[in-house]
Design a protein around this motif. Sequence first.
Motif, PDB file in Angstrom:
ATOM      1  N   VAL A   1     -75.487  16.386  75.284  1.00 25.08           N
ATOM      2  CA  VAL A   1     -76.416  15.957  74.231  1.00 25.08           C
ATOM      3  C   VAL A   1     -75.647  15.390  73.038  1.00 25.08           C
ATOM      4  O   VAL A   1     -75.972  14.315  72.511  1.00 25.08           O
ATOM      5  CB  VAL A   1     -77.300  17.135  73.792  1.00 25.08           C
ATOM      6  N   VAL A   2     -74.611  16.112  72.608  1.00 22.07           N
ATOM      7  CA  VAL A   2     -73.830  15.667  71.451  1.00 22.07           C
ATOM      8  C   VAL A   2     -73.056  14.392  71.781  1.00 22.07           C
ATOM      9  O   VAL A   2     -72.928  13.483  70.946  1.00 22.07           O
ATOM     10  CB  VAL A   2     -72.872  16.790  70.998  1.00 22.07           C
ATOM     11  N   PHE A   3     -72.533  14.316  72.993  1.00 21.99           N
ATOM     12  CA  PHE A   3     -71.785  13.130  73.412  1.00 21.99           C
ATOM     13  C   PHE A   3     -72.662  11.879  73.309  1.00 21.99           C
ATOM     14  O   PHE A   3     -72.230  10.831  72.812  1.00 21.99           O
ATOM     15  CB  PHE A   3     -71.280  13.307  74.839  1.00 21.99           C
ATOM     16  N   GLU A   4     -73.911  11.981  73.763  1.00 17.83           N
ATOM     17  CA  GLU A   4     -74.826  10.842  73.687  1.00 17.83           C
ATOM     18  C   GLU A   4     -75.147  10.495  72.231  1.00 17.83           C
ATOM     19  O   GLU A   4     -75.246   9.317  71.866  1.00 17.83           O
ATOM     20  CB  GLU A   4     -76.111  11.165  74.434  1.00 17.83           C
ATOM     21  N   ALA A   5     -75.275  11.529  71.373  1.00 19.52           N
ATOM     22  CA  ALA A   5     -75.572  11.271  69.965  1.00 19.52           C
ATOM     23  C   ALA A   5     -74.408  10.541  69.286  1.00 19.52           C
ATOM     24  O   ALA A   5     -74.626   9.589  68.519  1.00 19.52           O
ATOM     25  CB  ALA A   5     -75.857  12.591  69.246  1.00 19.52           C
ATOM     26  N   VAL A   6     -73.186  10.954  69.579  1.00 11.93           N
ATOM     27  CA  VAL A   6     -72.013  10.298  68.994  1.00 11.93           C
ATOM     28  C   VAL A   6     -71.893   8.871  69.508  1.00 11.93           C
ATOM     29  O   VAL A   6     -71.559   7.943  68.763  1.00 11.93           O
ATOM     30  CB  VAL A   6     -70.734  11.097  69.305  1.00 11.93           C
ATOM     31  N   THR A   7     -72.174   8.679  70.806  1.00 14.74           N
ATOM     32  CA  THR A   7     -72.112   7.331  71.389  1.00 14.74           C
ATOM     33  C   THR A   7     -73.070   6.392  70.677  1.00 14.74           C
ATOM     34  O   THR A   7     -72.729   5.232  70.380  1.00 14.74           O
ATOM     35  CB  THR A   7     -72.442   7.388  72.885  1.00 14.74           C
ATOM     36  N   ARG A   8     -74.270   6.873  70.363  1.00 19.51           N
ATOM     37  CA  ARG A   8     -75.244   6.027  69.657  1.00 19.51           C
ATOM     38  C   ARG A   8     -74.772   5.710  68.235  1.00 19.51           C
ATOM     39  O   ARG A   8     -75.023   4.617  67.721  1.00 19.51           O
ATOM     40  CB  ARG A   8     -76.605   6.731  69.612  1.00 19.51           C
ATOM     41  N   GLU A   9     -74.086   6.689  67.613  1.00 21.18           N
ATOM     42  CA  GLU A   9     -73.638   6.472  66.235  1.00 21.18           C
ATOM     43  C   GLU A   9     -72.569   5.388  66.129  1.00 21.18           C
ATOM     44  O   GLU A   9     -72.457   4.733  65.084  1.00 21.18           O
ATOM     45  CB  GLU A   9     -73.103   7.790  65.648  1.00 21.18           C
ATOM     46  N   ILE A  10     -71.764   5.203  67.185  1.00 23.67           N
ATOM     47  CA  ILE A  10     -70.691   4.199  67.092  1.00 23.67           C
ATOM     48  C   ILE A  10     -71.091   2.879  67.746  1.00 23.67           C
ATOM     49  O   ILE A  10     -70.286   1.939  67.756  1.00 23.67           O
ATOM     50  CB  ILE A  10     -69.392   4.726  67.728  1.00 23.67           C
ATOM     51  N   GLU A  11     -72.298   2.811  68.293  1.00 21.92           N
ATOM     52  CA  GLU A  11     -72.756   1.545  68.864  1.00 21.92           C
ATOM     53  C   GLU A  11     -72.835   0.473  67.768  1.00 21.92           C
ATOM     54  O   GLU A  11     -73.316   0.726  66.662  1.00 21.92           O
ATOM     55  CB  GLU A  11     -74.131   1.715  69.521  1.00 21.92           C
ATOM     56  N   GLY A  12     -72.375  -0.713  68.069  1.00 17.99           N
ATOM     57  CA  GLY A  12     -72.414  -1.811  67.108  1.00 17.99           C
ATOM     58  C   GLY A  12     -71.210  -1.864  66.187  1.00 17.99           C
ATOM     59  O   GLY A  12     -71.069  -2.808  65.408  1.00 17.99           O
TER      60      GLY A  12
END
Length: 232
Positions: free
Chosen positions: A103-114
Amino acid sequence: MNNTTDSDNNWAELVSGLIAGWEWLERLLAALWNGLGWPHSALIMFCVLICLFKDEIRNVIPRIRKFGTDGFEMESPPQAQQATNEGELQEPPVGDFPHVFGVVFEAVTREIEGKDMAEAKQFLVRDSAGWRVLCFFENIYSNIFGGQIQLLQLLNQRGLAGMPTAEAEREWSAYKERFTPALDDWEMDGFLAFLIGKELIIKSEDRIAITFTGHEFLIWMTKYGRSTNRPW
């Protein structure tokens, strides 16, 4: 031969004295019980036991964690603390918490997108460093003694001037006396080793002072509501 005889006589006198003392105590308790009745006798016996074992009781009371119908739980006697930082920056235990990690891994991935590579790297490094600071302070708090927190607070009040070693030794003696006999085998150097190893204080030949890390640890305790009421 005479030495053996004297030794036997000494043992016989000791045993006779113990038996006589026990018989006297039995007669005293019987007289109290028969003369005053059980409520008053029980109260007197309880007070006598409190007086006889006041030091042991004083040492036990601060260690009680929970009291209820099933009895009470107590803190274990103080154990040696880990004084070094070795192993605190190991790889995260991904396999222990796979669901939450995902869950946290996906949240961090979204934060660095772009973000470009440089921005993503800066974000991840700062984020990782921030969480490691919190984990570092949590690790300290889980092992620190109440007396060590009190020492940090006292040193924090003194600022850069710190405290003379002689005064620290007097504070240690009073602290050790308070928790006797649990701390009878401890020395001040062992007590300070944890704080020095965690870089919370620095110690020279004649002074002890708090470090910036120690000061920020106290700030962390206040900000995150950590109690100063710790065992020992």
